[in-house]
Design a protein around this motif. Sequence first.
Motif, PDB file in Angstrom:
ATOM      1  N   GLN A   1      -1.392  -5.494  -6.326  1.00 45.96           N
ATOM      2  CA  GLN A   1      -2.601  -4.736  -6.001  1.00 45.96           C
ATOM      3  C   GLN A   1      -3.415  -4.505  -7.263  1.00 45.96           C
TER       4      GLN A   1
ATOM      5  N   LYS B   1       0.842  -1.214   0.000  1.00 48.73           N
ATOM      6  CA  LYS B   1       0.000   0.000   0.000  1.00 48.73           C
ATOM      7  C   LYS B   1       0.868   1.252   0.000  1.00 48.73           C
TER       8      LYS B   1
ATOM      9  N   VAL C   1      -4.935  -6.390  -2.301  1.00 55.84           N
ATOM     10  CA  VAL C   1      -3.563  -6.886  -2.402  1.00 55.84           C
ATOM     11  C   VAL C   1      -3.546  -8.397  -2.237  1.00 55.84           C
TER      12      VAL C   1
END
Lengths: 284, 284
Positions: B130, B108, B135
């Motif tokens: 992702q 992230k 994810v």
Amino acid sequence: MTSGQLFLGVDGGGTGCRAALADETGRILGEGRGGPANVVSDPDMALASVLEAASGAMTAAQEGRDLTRLTAVLGLAGANVVEAAAAFRARLPFASSRVENDVVVAVKGALGADDGIVAAIGTGAVYGVQRAGTVRLAGGWGLILGDHGSGGWMGRGLFEAALLAHDGFVEKTPLLAAILREMGSPDAIVAFARRATPADFARAAPRILDAGDDAAAQRILGAADAGIARALDHLESDGALPIVFTGGLGPLFAARLGHRYPSLIHLAKGCALDGALALARGLV
Amino acid sequence: MTSGQLFLGVDGGGTGCRAALADETGRILGEGRGGPANVVSDPDMALASVLEAASGAMTAAQEGRDLTRLTAVLGLAGANVVEAAAAFRARLPFASSRVENDVVVAVKGALGADDGIVAAIGTGAVYGVQRAGTVRLAGGWGLILGDHGSGGWMGRGLFEAALLAHDGFVEKTPLLAAILREMGSPDAIVAFARRATPADFARAAPRILDAGDDAAAQRILGAADAGIARALDHLESDGALPIVFTGGLGPLFAARLGHRYPSLIHLAKGCALDGALALARGLV
């Protein structure tokens, strides 16, 4: 009960040891068994195991209990560590004794007095080269850094390939799919691998041998061929030495690599106990 | 002291954890540190470490001691084990919290909200993909069966090659000769390997990178390239996703593999703490 000289040969490894008693002519009079006999990892246990096996062989031969009569050669795991072998030898009760690595007595048994190469391929993979009676070892460093082509090495390669297939990084062949299904999850495979001994990995090797033309199995077997041939090519580099394959996977690789070493592959003359006894009879 | 919402991001692994406190705009107010934070291997220690890091971030931000005010996202080693993550979350004091694997918050942080692939290559090797904010992880199974191309994998390969060179099975390049000389004996290498963690093996990786055109070093690096490319080729298989290399060896492989993925390799947008904070701000 014989009045002549008595010879003891012992072949001992990490899981157990065997002893054989012979007379001056080499005739086997009796055999015995004992527990694990690694002179590095547990010398006290190794001593107890050797004495148990020796006493068993004496009893089977109806030769009484006097171990001090014996001329003994012991081939024991860990005895390539020189200090450990010397300390162990000092504790033995025999009239005379010699302590060798278990692979050395296996080489002596397989080759007799001949020059040659022994490729011992089982859970691990280790090589012995005999020239003019002197044995030199190569390989056999264990599964973390060595033992290329061994059963442990192939088994570990199978689980490694299964995880790669799980992630999609390699083709999920029927064999790899079966392993993933049976193990239940990648986490279970990783947990197994953290606890697994080389012998645990080696127990998966037959799956590879039984998988026919499965692409993953063929890739692992081909890599094993290459690892063993790399060693043999080097050990052969200055001559055309006879090669004897021993160990649980010896016959497999003798067949697979036969075309590479035409007319050089021979059957073993005898086992490690034969080698230990031959060395013992040479001691006097 | 702010009156508004406070967000906590935590990035925790096997050696330590870091926490950052931010306000509603994402401005960092303070940071803190704690000890190891693996929710599987030692959840009690992980809880103490997280609370220490969180309290440190609160203190640094002069926001008092009331952790129950916080909205927290924790990226912690072992949290891919779902039951362990759930049990850990139940013990947290925060107003609301989410526990993720540390690799997820790293992904992230590296990608923000964009689709893409993160290749985290350090001591280990793990991949995150992702798509539309979700994810999925691949690889990262540890050094016994996986982590191809990682620092631990390359370092282990160096010692493996040194033993092969000792036996004459591969060429004894200057690097391998130096390793054999420094370690003293093959037995010392085997003893080291039996105790070595992946991090211990990874400490040898710089020797490979510094060895110039040494043939053994080049072979290990080439194998690492191939292992990482095999993963990326699969993860790229249905699109042209941006690739971000992270981890201590990320920049190395970004450079080595750049030609393979032209114009696809990007720099990370932020670190794992940024990722955790972004997720935390998304929780309300």
